[in-house]
Design an enzyme around this catalytic site. Structure first.
Site, mmCIF file in Angstrom:
data_model
loop_
_atom_site.group_PDB
_atom_site.id
_atom_site.type_symbol
_atom_site.label_atom_id
_atom_site.label_comp_id
_atom_site.label_asym_id
_atom_site.label_seq_id
_atom_site.Cartn_x
_atom_site.Cartn_y
_atom_site.Cartn_z
ATOM 1 C CG ASP A 197 -10.940 13.815 -16.519
ATOM 2 O OD1 ASP A 197 -10.362 13.218 -17.453
ATOM 3 O OD2 ASP A 197 -11.711 13.246 -15.723
ATOM 4 N NE ARG A 228 -3.222 -0.296 2.983
ATOM 5 C CZ ARG A 228 -2.733 0.076 4.163
ATOM 6 N NH1 ARG A 228 -2.327 1.318 4.348
ATOM 7 N NH2 ARG A 228 -2.654 -0.790 5.156
ATOM 8 C CE LYS A 251 -13.746 5.003 -19.113
ATOM 9 N NZ LYS A 251 -13.679 5.534 -17.817
ATOM 10 C CE1 TYR A 267 -18.635 8.357 -15.937
ATOM 11 C CE2 TYR A 267 -17.346 8.658 -13.937
ATOM 12 C CZ TYR A 267 -18.187 7.889 -14.715
ATOM 13 O OH TYR A 267 -18.581 6.661 -14.260
HETATM 14 N N1 PLP Z 1 -13.078 10.976 -15.852
HETATM 15 C C1 PLP Z 1 -13.659 10.751 -17.044
HETATM 16 C C2 PLP Z 1 -13.593 11.806 -18.114
HETATM 17 C C3 PLP Z 1 -14.333 9.552 -17.277
HETATM 18 O O1 PLP Z 1 -14.916 9.341 -18.472
HETATM 19 C C4 PLP Z 1 -14.392 8.583 -16.240
HETATM 20 C C5 PLP Z 1 -15.100 7.300 -16.438
HETATM 21 O O2 PLP Z 1 -15.826 7.139 -17.401
HETATM 22 C C6 PLP Z 1 -13.784 8.865 -15.018
HETATM 23 C C7 PLP Z 1 -13.117 10.066 -14.857
HETATM 24 C C8 PLP Z 1 -13.829 7.878 -13.890
HETATM 25 O O3 PLP Z 1 -12.938 6.840 -14.164
HETATM 26 P P1 PLP Z 1 -13.103 5.316 -13.661
HETATM 27 O O4 PLP Z 1 -14.311 4.764 -14.330
HETATM 28 O O5 PLP Z 1 -11.810 4.700 -14.070
HETATM 29 O O6 PLP Z 1 -13.272 5.379 -12.168
#
Ligand code: PLP
Length: 403
Positions: free
Chosen positions: A194, A77, A219, A129
């Site tokens: 992001d 961890r 992704k 998101y």
């Molecule tokens: N940020 C964006 C732009 C996303 O599209 C997503 C998930 O779809 C996330 C954050 C969250 O990521 P995770 O699904 O890996 O927790």
């Protein structure tokens, strides 16, 4: 050019290396000296040591500033060598000092919010998101959020504002922001961009003034739909804070996921460029199609498309055969989903629509298949021609900031 320095794996830092070279070599520069070609996977949860005084010293140092403990690892961890390779590589690609990996994108965002000083006030721009929006709106981690448009950021800042949060291109409308202008408006407040949709192949937000660059590594970074992960690229001071939060709250990335992500990075530039070329061609065909009301595609390019249909979007989803009807994005294969039903379902319907996520919007994550095969599937899925007399809006919308 940076002076060469030593990274987490004894890498010789060469800032002049191109992104495609870094993608293949970063986080691996020590391998040849070790007589290895593929990076080893270290699955240990704990590490033996006969010197508990040295372990105590390493834990004290870590507790003080979250710096990566030197010497042999202590406990899974606190840090893992395979995961550290991915972190080193991603930091290099994003042009930041450090990166800290987490079990998912949401775990990464949670750690950032927990790392903010109290009281935790955040300024954010919609759309985000759906779950990121929900985490802020519900105040689950004790944050208070002020939603604003990009022009209102400076006015929304308070003395206690600890973070400004944006996505560009945004999920799912692909709205783009001028990150430099946003960073200027933030003043001394850290800006988190992001960068999941653009990836460092198309955009490096740290160069434009973002202190924190977040990815759902699930992704494009992983790229094959088989790893759930998150990562924050940032300066070493913030990275230390994030490592301490990760140690205390436990949202660590599994070493096997770290291995797969490092492997994914090596093909990231090639995958993003090839999928983007497919996407650009699909944008051309969708824009010309009378069954499609609007197409959203970033000026920046990329492999994500959003489009609105005159017909029933649920019917389109039900008719695809080659394209996979599934949430998520950034995989080698093409995915389609209806944001109002899935990725952004958790956002209040009024807020969702006000931020441009219409009920007719479909989000397409374009993969690496042959573009004619993809079009044949979409063409069939779009269904019958629009009845005569249906009013058509201008079809192509290059996504504008806040649009
Ligand atoms: N940020 C964006 C732009 C996303 O599209 C997503 C998930 O779809 C996330 C954050 C969250 O990521 P995770 O699904 O890996 O927790």
């Amino acid at each position: 050019m940076d002076t060469p320095s030593t990274g987490a794996h004894g890498d010789v830092r060469a800032a002049s290396r191109a992104l495609a070279t870094e993608a293949v070599h970063a986080g691996r520069d020590d391998l040849a000296r070790q007589g290895l070609h593929a990076p080893p996977i270290d699955l240990s949860t704990t590490y033996p040591s006969y010197d508990s005084r040295a372990e105590a010293a390493r834990i004290d140092t870590f507790a003080a500033d979250g710096a990566d403990p030197s010497g042999p690892p202590v406990y899974g961890r606190l840090g893992n060598p395979t995961v550290a390779r991915f972190e080193t590589a991603l930091a290099r690609l994003e042009g930041t000092e450090s990166a800290v990996a987490f079990a998912s994108g949401m775990a990464a965002l949670s750690a950032v919010l927990l790392a903010l000083p109290h009281p935790r006030h955040v300024v954010a721009v919609r759309p985000l998101y759906g779950c990121s929006d929900h985490l802020l709106t519900a105040g689950l981690l004790g944050t208070e959020v002020t939603w604003t448009d990009p022009d209102g950021i400076a006015r929304a800042l308070r003395p206690e504002t600890g973070l400004v949060l944006v996505e560009s291109p945004a999920n799912p409308t692909l709205a783009e922001l001028d990150l430099r202008a946003v960073a200027r408006a933030c003043g001394p407040v850290p800006l988190l961009a992001d960068n999941t949709f653009a990836t460092p192949v198309l955009q490096r937000p740290a160069e434009q003034g973002a202190r924190l660059v977040l990815h759902s590594a699930t992704k494009y970074l992983g790229g094959h739909g088989d790893v759930l992960a998150g990562v924050v690229a940032c300066d070493e001071e913030f990275a230390g804070r994030l490592r301490r939060i990760r140690f205390a709250t436990g949202g660590v990335l599994h070493p096997l996921a770290g291995y797969l992500l490092l492997r994914g990075l090596s093909t990231l530039p090639v995958r993003v460029r090839a999928a983007s070329a497919n996407a650009a061609e699909l944008v051309r065909r969708l824009t010309a199609d009378p069954r499609v009301a609007r197409v959203h595609y970033p000026r920046l390019g990329g492999a994500m498309i959003a489009f609105e249909v005159y017909g029933d979007p649920h019917e389109v989803i039900s008719r695809v055969r080659l394209v996979t009807p599934a949430v998520s994005l950034g995989s080698v294969d093409t995915l389609i989903q209806h944001p109002a039903s899935i990725s952004h379902r958790i956002v209040d319907a009024g807020d969702r629509r006000a931020s441009g996520v219409s009920d007719r919007l479909l989000r397409l994550s374009v993969g690496l298949e042959d573009v004619d095969d993809l079009w044949a599937d979409l063409d069939r899925a779009l269904g019958d021609p629009v009845p005569r007399g249906t009013r058509r809006e201008p079809a192509f919308v290059s996504s504008e900031a806040g649009a």
